[in-house]
Design a protein around this motif. Sequence first.
Motif, PDB file in Angstrom:
ATOM      1  N   LEU A 104       0.889  -1.209   0.067  1.00 25.18           N
ATOM      2  CA  LEU A 104       0.160   0.151   0.000  1.00 25.18           C
ATOM      3  C   LEU A 104       0.885   1.120  -0.019  1.00 25.18           C
ATOM      4  CD1 LEU A 104      -2.787  -1.031   2.548  1.00 25.18           C
ATOM      5  CD2 LEU A 104      -2.830  -1.280  -0.053  1.00 25.18           C
ATOM      6  N   GLN A 105       2.081   1.093   0.451  1.00 22.79           N
ATOM      7  CA  GLN A 105       3.076   2.358   0.741  1.00 22.79           C
ATOM      8  C   GLN A 105       3.401   2.724  -0.771  1.00 22.79           C
ATOM      9  OE1 GLN A 105       2.378   0.804   3.376  1.00 22.79           O
ATOM     10  NE2 GLN A 105       4.346  -0.007   3.908  1.00 22.79           N
ATOM     11  N   VAL A 106       3.054   1.864  -1.757  1.00 18.69           N
ATOM     12  CA  VAL A 106       3.742   2.354  -3.098  1.00 18.69           C
ATOM     13  C   VAL A 106       2.892   3.313  -3.639  1.00 18.69           C
ATOM     14  CG1 VAL A 106       4.061   1.423  -5.442  1.00 18.69           C
ATOM     15  CG2 VAL A 106       4.673   0.158  -3.614  1.00 18.69           C
ATOM     16  N   GLY A 107       1.508   3.462  -3.265  1.00 18.92           N
ATOM     17  CA  GLY A 107       0.505   4.300  -3.744  1.00 18.92           C
ATOM     18  C   GLY A 107      -0.451   3.803  -4.573  1.00 18.92           C
ATOM     19  N   ILE A 108      -1.175   3.075  -3.840  1.00 21.72           N
ATOM     20  CA  ILE A 108      -2.403   2.200  -4.739  1.00 21.72           C
ATOM     21  C   ILE A 108      -3.696   2.199  -4.047  1.00 21.72           C
ATOM     22  CG2 ILE A 108      -0.531   0.619  -5.695  1.00 21.72           C
ATOM     23  CD1 ILE A 108      -1.608  -1.559  -3.656  1.00 21.72           C
ATOM     24  N   LEU A 109      -4.537   1.783  -4.620  1.00 21.92           N
ATOM     25  CA  LEU A 109      -5.951   1.538  -4.017  1.00 21.92           C
ATOM     26  C   LEU A 109      -5.921   0.233  -3.235  1.00 21.92           C
ATOM     27  CD1 LEU A 109      -9.088   2.512  -3.842  1.00 21.92           C
ATOM     28  CD2 LEU A 109      -9.550   0.707  -5.577  1.00 21.92           C
ATOM     29  N   ASP A 110      -6.419   0.193  -2.053  1.00 22.79           N
ATOM     30  CA  ASP A 110      -6.345  -0.879  -1.239  1.00 22.79           C
ATOM     31  C   ASP A 110      -7.406  -1.608  -1.502  1.00 22.79           C
ATOM     32  OD1 ASP A 110      -6.352  -2.617   0.882  1.00 22.79           O
ATOM     33  OD2 ASP A 110      -6.891  -1.234   2.332  1.00 22.79           O
ATOM     34  N   GLY A 111      -7.335  -2.536  -2.710  1.00 21.65           N
ATOM     35  CA  GLY A 111      -8.621  -3.119  -3.390  1.00 21.65           C
ATOM     36  C   GLY A 111      -8.982  -4.308  -2.360  1.00 21.65           C
ATOM     37  N   VAL A 112     -10.331  -4.380  -2.523  1.00 26.53           N
ATOM     38  CA  VAL A 112     -11.329  -5.514  -1.569  1.00 26.53           C
ATOM     39  C   VAL A 112     -10.538  -6.849  -2.011  1.00 26.53           C
ATOM     40  CG1 VAL A 112     -13.346  -6.488  -1.123  1.00 26.53           C
ATOM     41  CG2 VAL A 112     -12.991  -3.888  -1.275  1.00 26.53           C
ATOM     42  N   THR A 113     -10.265  -7.058  -3.613  1.00 24.44           N
ATOM     43  CA  THR A 113     -10.070  -8.385  -3.998  1.00 24.44           C
ATOM     44  C   THR A 113      -8.651  -8.642  -3.503  1.00 24.44           C
ATOM     45  OG1 THR A 113     -11.445  -7.695  -5.940  1.00 24.44           O
ATOM     46  CG2 THR A 113     -10.377  -9.795  -5.965  1.00 24.44           C
ATOM     47  N   ARG A 114      -7.853  -7.558  -3.710  1.00 26.64           N
ATOM     48  CA  ARG A 114      -6.496  -7.682  -3.255  1.00 26.64           C
ATOM     49  C   ARG A 114      -6.374  -8.083  -1.835  1.00 26.64           C
ATOM     50  NH1 ARG A 114      -2.832  -4.855  -0.461  1.00 26.64           N
ATOM     51  NH2 ARG A 114      -0.735  -4.788  -0.800  1.00 26.64           N
ATOM     52  N   GLY A 115      -6.979  -7.653  -1.046  1.00 26.79           N
ATOM     53  CA  GLY A 115      -6.767  -8.147   0.320  1.00 26.79           C
ATOM     54  C   GLY A 115      -7.424  -9.698   0.565  1.00 26.79           C
ATOM     55  N   LYS A 116      -8.560  -9.977   0.068  1.00 26.95           N
ATOM     56  CA  LYS A 116      -9.003 -11.294   0.022  1.00 26.95           C
ATOM     57  C   LYS A 116      -7.987 -12.504  -0.165  1.00 26.95           C
ATOM     58  CE  LYS A 116     -13.021  -9.874   1.453  1.00 26.95           C
ATOM     59  NZ  LYS A 116     -13.117  -9.792   3.026  1.00 26.95           N
ATOM     60  N   VAL A 117      -7.228 -11.857  -1.368  1.00 26.43           N
ATOM     61  CA  VAL A 117      -6.296 -12.639  -2.038  1.00 26.43           C
ATOM     62  C   VAL A 117      -5.010 -12.747  -1.123  1.00 26.43           C
ATOM     63  CG1 VAL A 117      -4.538 -12.973  -3.962  1.00 26.43           C
ATOM     64  CG2 VAL A 117      -6.965 -12.664  -4.326  1.00 26.43           C
ATOM     65  N   VAL A 118      -4.566 -11.798  -0.832  1.00 23.39           N
ATOM     66  CA  VAL A 118      -3.416 -11.913   0.413  1.00 23.39           C
ATOM     67  C   VAL A 118      -3.880 -12.788   1.321  1.00 23.39           C
ATOM     68  CG1 VAL A 118      -1.992 -10.229   2.139  1.00 23.39           C
ATOM     69  CG2 VAL A 118      -2.569  -9.522  -0.306  1.00 23.39           C
ATOM     70  N   ALA A 119      -4.924 -12.646   1.995  1.00 27.61           N
ATOM     71  CA  ALA A 119      -5.294 -13.286   3.155  1.00 27.61           C
ATOM     72  C   ALA A 119      -5.528 -14.859   2.927  1.00 27.61           C
ATOM     73  CB  ALA A 119      -6.724 -12.833   3.653  1.00 27.61           C
ATOM     74  N   LEU A 120      -6.064 -15.048   1.612  1.00 29.14           N
ATOM     75  CA  LEU A 120      -6.085 -16.526   1.015  1.00 29.14           C
ATOM     76  C   LEU A 120      -4.731 -17.325   0.912  1.00 29.14           C
ATOM     77  CD1 LEU A 120      -8.913 -16.352  -1.566  1.00 29.14           C
ATOM     78  CD2 LEU A 120      -8.914 -17.804   0.630  1.00 29.14           C
ATOM     79  N   ALA A 121      -3.900 -16.378   0.428  1.00 31.86           N
ATOM     80  CA  ALA A 121      -2.437 -17.181   0.008  1.00 31.86           C
ATOM     81  C   ALA A 121      -1.891 -17.294   1.346  1.00 31.86           C
ATOM     82  CB  ALA A 121      -1.655 -16.017  -0.544  1.00 31.86           C
ATOM     83  N   ARG A 122      -1.890 -16.306   2.591  1.00 33.94           N
ATOM     84  CA  ARG A 122      -1.315 -16.654   3.866  1.00 33.94           C
ATOM     85  C   ARG A 122      -1.881 -17.693   4.334  1.00 33.94           C
ATOM     86  NH1 ARG A 122      -0.019 -10.456   4.745  1.00 33.94           N
ATOM     87  NH2 ARG A 122       2.019 -10.264   3.841  1.00 33.94           N
ATOM     88  N   GLY A 123      -3.195 -17.850   4.282  1.00 34.51           N
ATOM     89  CA  GLY A 123      -4.121 -19.002   4.955  1.00 34.51           C
ATOM     90  C   GLY A 123      -3.443 -20.501   4.234  1.00 34.51           C
ATOM     91  N   ASP A 124      -3.456 -20.309   3.237  1.00 32.24           N
ATOM     92  CA  ASP A 124      -2.856 -21.598   2.508  1.00 32.24           C
ATOM     93  C   ASP A 124      -1.372 -21.731   2.375  1.00 32.24           C
ATOM     94  OD1 ASP A 124      -4.246 -23.839   0.821  1.00 32.24           O
ATOM     95  OD2 ASP A 124      -3.065 -22.810  -0.803  1.00 32.24           O
ATOM     96  N   HIS A 125      -0.740 -20.851   3.166  1.00 25.80           N
ATOM     97  CA  HIS A 125       0.764 -21.184   3.450  1.00 25.80           C
ATOM     98  C   HIS A 125       1.579 -21.061   2.005  1.00 25.80           C
ATOM     99  CE1 HIS A 125      -0.039 -22.141   7.447  1.00 25.80           C
ATOM    100  NE2 HIS A 125      -0.918 -23.247   6.902  1.00 25.80           N
ATOM    101  N   MET A 126       0.818 -20.197   1.177  1.00 23.20           N
ATOM    102  CA  MET A 126       1.586 -19.846  -0.098  1.00 23.20           C
ATOM    103  C   MET A 126       2.519 -18.691   0.215  1.00 23.20           C
ATOM    104  SD  MET A 126      -1.589 -20.081  -2.750  1.00 23.20           S
ATOM    105  CE  MET A 126      -0.878 -20.236  -4.295  1.00 23.20           C
ATOM    106  N   PRO A 127       3.931 -18.675  -0.264  1.00 24.33           N
ATOM    107  CA  PRO A 127       4.766 -17.548   0.182  1.00 24.33           C
ATOM    108  C   PRO A 127       4.329 -16.358  -0.573  1.00 24.33           C
ATOM    109  CG  PRO A 127       5.655 -19.201  -1.509  1.00 24.33           C
ATOM    110  CD  PRO A 127       4.386 -19.853  -1.220  1.00 24.33           C
TER     111      PRO A 127
END
Length: 289
Positions: free
Chosen positions: A204-227
């Motif tokens: 987010l520090q780069v200067g972007i929209l905090d996308g709803v889909t982006r947030g879900k994908v980040v959480a899904l990847a972490r929950g699935d232990h994907m790096p």
Amino acid sequence: MTIRVYSDGQVRAPGDATVPVFDRGFLFGDSVYETVGTNRGKPIFLADHMDRLARSAERLFLRLPDRDFIERAVAATLAAVDNAESRIRIIVTRGDGPVDLDPASAGEPRLVVIVQPLGGPSPEMYEKGVQVEIVSVARNSPQALDPAIKSGNYLNNVLAIGEARRRRPTAHEAILCAAHGSVAEGASSNLFAVVGGEIRTPSLQVGILDGVTRGKVVALARGDHMPLREVDFMSPDELRQANEVFLTSSVRNILPVVQVDGITVGDGKPGPMTKRLMALYRQLVEAET
Ligand code: PDD
């Protein structure tokens, strides 16, 4: 397939919905908005979009109608269409005023809700992936007009898409870099790249929209232990040479990218990590709606 518009307190046919020329959304782009997709006719992650609408409005000192009031207008407009799936656009402008920049001169906020057929990517685009172009138009600086604010002023993004399509008419999306050179986001999407087995996305520090889909994908990847790592810098070459690339947005969900600036990504087909996340995201949407 129908389009309905909530304006002036009523759900109307598109031809009957009007906005006065003195509306500040029209005059100055002085408005905030959200785009929400549906699944089985139900809005996907509406609460997250309403939260972001409130954050955007707060940053612009723009008064919003009550959340309940907006949600009832969304439900009434959605109930008036018979689309397989819809795209909901919730717009709140600062209202009417004299042709005068001072936000204090505005009247009451104006709510408009547009519900139309979803019109998302085709099945073929999900299967084969799409092309993107990295454009020379820089993403707005957070010090000027913070991309985290989802305002109705989209000229930065309009210029970016224009440049991408002039260069490559088949380009699906334009990728904008921040002024300091890092890849930032798409004109209407967030961006992910798989590099050396790791999923990377501009922070987010780069200067972007905090996308709803982006947030879900980040959480899904972490929950699935994907790096996965949110990075403060991603060079255009890193993106061009990535093993996998995909876009996220409410209308696209997760959309694979197979060409960046004419350079083939990986083996030219949607990659395994992209496909895994697409499957996980589908499950999440099904569970949520
Ligand atoms: N666009 N970045 C930008 C600049 C966007 O405009 C959007 C959304 C996104 C993705 O955010 P989300 O996952 O919350 O949809 C990122 C919508 C689809 C639009 O412009 O209509």
